[in-house]
Structure formats: structure tokens, C-alpha cells
Motif scaffolding. Sequence first.
Motif, mmCIF file in Angstrom:
data_model
loop_
_atom_site.group_PDB
_atom_site.id
_atom_site.type_symbol
_atom_site.label_atom_id
_atom_site.label_comp_id
_atom_site.label_asym_id
_atom_site.label_seq_id
_atom_site.Cartn_x
_atom_site.Cartn_y
_atom_site.Cartn_z
ATOM 1 N N UNK A 40 0.796 -1.218 0.227
ATOM 2 C CA UNK A 40 -0.136 0.061 0.071
ATOM 3 C C UNK A 40 0.686 1.223 -0.060
ATOM 4 N N UNK A 41 1.923 1.230 0.820
ATOM 5 C CA UNK A 41 2.766 2.233 0.921
ATOM 6 C C UNK A 41 3.542 2.727 -0.496
ATOM 7 N N UNK A 42 3.830 1.693 -1.278
ATOM 8 C CA UNK A 42 4.353 1.807 -2.553
ATOM 9 C C UNK A 42 3.184 2.282 -3.675
ATOM 10 N N UNK A 43 1.920 1.644 -3.506
ATOM 11 C CA UNK A 43 1.008 2.075 -4.342
ATOM 12 C C UNK A 43 0.579 3.474 -4.157
ATOM 13 N N UNK A 44 0.670 4.103 -2.856
ATOM 14 C CA UNK A 44 0.481 5.668 -2.645
ATOM 15 C C UNK A 44 1.521 6.446 -3.163
ATOM 16 N N UNK A 45 2.814 5.970 -3.162
ATOM 17 C CA UNK A 45 3.607 6.732 -3.667
ATOM 18 C C UNK A 45 3.540 6.661 -5.354
ATOM 19 N N UNK A 46 3.440 5.637 -5.876
ATOM 20 C CA UNK A 46 3.492 5.374 -7.292
ATOM 21 C C UNK A 46 2.264 6.255 -7.832
ATOM 22 N N UNK A 47 1.151 6.347 -7.062
ATOM 23 C CA UNK A 47 -0.073 7.204 -7.540
ATOM 24 C C UNK A 47 0.050 8.658 -7.262
ATOM 25 N N UNK A 48 1.251 9.101 -6.713
ATOM 26 C CA UNK A 48 1.226 10.499 -6.167
ATOM 27 C C UNK A 48 1.748 11.322 -7.156
ATOM 28 N N UNK A 49 1.230 11.267 -8.525
ATOM 29 C CA UNK A 49 1.415 12.185 -9.583
ATOM 30 C C UNK A 49 0.996 13.680 -9.113
ATOM 31 N N UNK A 50 0.097 13.751 -8.189
ATOM 32 C CA UNK A 50 -0.293 15.364 -7.854
ATOM 33 C C UNK A 50 0.807 16.156 -7.108
ATOM 34 N N UNK A 51 1.895 15.184 -6.708
ATOM 35 C CA UNK A 51 3.129 15.864 -5.977
ATOM 36 C C UNK A 51 4.038 15.049 -6.478
ATOM 37 N N UNK A 52 4.551 15.395 -7.712
ATOM 38 C CA UNK A 52 5.906 14.773 -8.422
ATOM 39 C C UNK A 52 7.026 14.877 -7.719
ATOM 40 N N UNK A 53 7.365 16.159 -7.262
ATOM 41 C CA UNK A 53 8.570 16.312 -6.139
ATOM 42 C C UNK A 53 8.762 15.214 -5.096
ATOM 43 N N UNK A 54 7.543 15.300 -4.284
ATOM 44 C CA UNK A 54 7.538 14.160 -3.294
ATOM 45 C C UNK A 54 7.649 12.686 -3.653
ATOM 46 N N UNK A 55 7.043 12.541 -4.795
ATOM 47 C CA UNK A 55 6.950 11.218 -5.643
ATOM 48 C C UNK A 55 8.436 11.097 -5.773
ATOM 49 N N UNK A 56 9.226 12.041 -6.278
ATOM 50 C CA UNK A 56 10.437 11.624 -6.895
ATOM 51 C C UNK A 56 11.485 11.485 -5.668
ATOM 52 N N UNK A 81 10.373 4.321 -13.655
ATOM 53 C CA UNK A 81 9.777 4.629 -14.932
ATOM 54 C C UNK A 81 8.598 5.765 -14.829
ATOM 55 N N UNK A 82 8.031 5.654 -14.017
ATOM 56 C CA UNK A 82 6.679 6.737 -13.634
ATOM 57 C C UNK A 82 7.252 8.327 -13.517
ATOM 58 N N UNK A 83 8.444 8.433 -12.613
ATOM 59 C CA UNK A 83 8.996 9.493 -12.446
ATOM 60 C C UNK A 83 9.796 9.991 -13.699
ATOM 61 N N UNK A 84 10.407 9.115 -14.298
ATOM 62 C CA UNK A 84 11.095 9.582 -15.673
ATOM 63 C C UNK A 84 9.999 10.018 -16.730
ATOM 64 N N UNK A 85 8.759 9.357 -16.930
ATOM 65 C CA UNK A 85 7.750 9.657 -17.832
ATOM 66 C C UNK A 85 7.165 11.196 -17.437
ATOM 67 N N UNK A 86 6.993 11.239 -15.922
ATOM 68 C CA UNK A 86 6.488 12.642 -15.498
ATOM 69 C C UNK A 86 7.373 13.527 -15.736
ATOM 70 N N UNK A 87 8.545 13.305 -15.964
ATOM 71 C CA UNK A 87 9.521 14.497 -16.199
ATOM 72 C C UNK A 87 9.832 14.703 -17.901
ATOM 73 N N UNK A 88 9.149 13.932 -18.342
ATOM 74 C CA UNK A 88 9.090 13.929 -20.007
ATOM 75 C C UNK A 88 10.429 13.187 -20.507
ATOM 76 N N UNK A 89 10.689 12.395 -19.839
ATOM 77 C CA UNK A 89 12.034 11.719 -20.176
ATOM 78 C C UNK A 89 11.928 10.228 -20.441
ATOM 79 N N UNK A 90 12.649 9.509 -21.225
ATOM 80 C CA UNK A 90 12.292 8.227 -21.437
ATOM 81 C C UNK A 90 12.515 7.190 -20.321
#
Length: 140
Positions: A40-56, A81-90
Amino acid sequence: KISPYGMSSTDEINRDHLKEIIKKHGFPTRKLIGKDAMRGVFLIIQHADGDREWQKSQLPNIELAVSKGDLVKNNYTYLYDRIKVNAGEKQRYGSQFANVDFKKKIAELRETEDLANLEKRRREMGMIPIEMYKRLMLKR
């Protein structure tokens, strides 16, 4: 963020709650909260796209949890991968899709670095082959 119904999103509520837990007690461990709660902790972080800096900022915590056996390796790959994609990277591990069409049976990966070595990277991280992953994605 407030939803159209005047309520915070579940992801935001969970993220804010986890932030408080980490602030007060440090990053959770499997020994402390158990396998399911760690997932659950992982999933919360994985879905934290609303706060990408914290997610990263949580990627090192996920990496440490993986190294301790508190989480499985592919949790790291999905977040990386999610962090990279959110940053516009491969992405590196091929866990994120740009287009999924269940009716047409299409699952297109987001841009991925060094495609020639993708399967090798996936194997090293305990991930299934990309074509199998695509088929599983389309069965949902």
C-alpha cells in the motif's frame, strides 16, 4: 486538489496521510507494518502524480526497501519509470504505456531508452518479458 464534487481525491488524502507518517515515524518497514501495508505504501507513492517532487523524493526510500527485502524489485522499476515519464524523459524498464486500446488489442510503450537491452534490464529486475507484460495489460 478538489474534485468536481468538492472533495479531495483518494490519492491526495492517502499521500498526505503517508507524508505525515513518514515525517513522524520515518519510512515504514515490512517488519513494522507487514507485507500488505508495504504494498500500500508503494501504491500511494506510485500514484502520487499530484506531487511529483515528493514522489521523486521517495525513490531512494523505495530502493532501500527493495534492498532490505521489504518490497519487490519491480516496485522500484515502476516508480523509476513513472518519475522519468512524468519528467518527460524516457523510461528504462518498460512499465509505462502511452496508449492502451483493449478493443484493438494495442499496448504501446511510452518512449523507452535502449530498447535493444530492455529485456535484459527487465530480467535483472525480476520482470516478465515485455510481450508477456503487454498481453497481461490487455487482459485487464
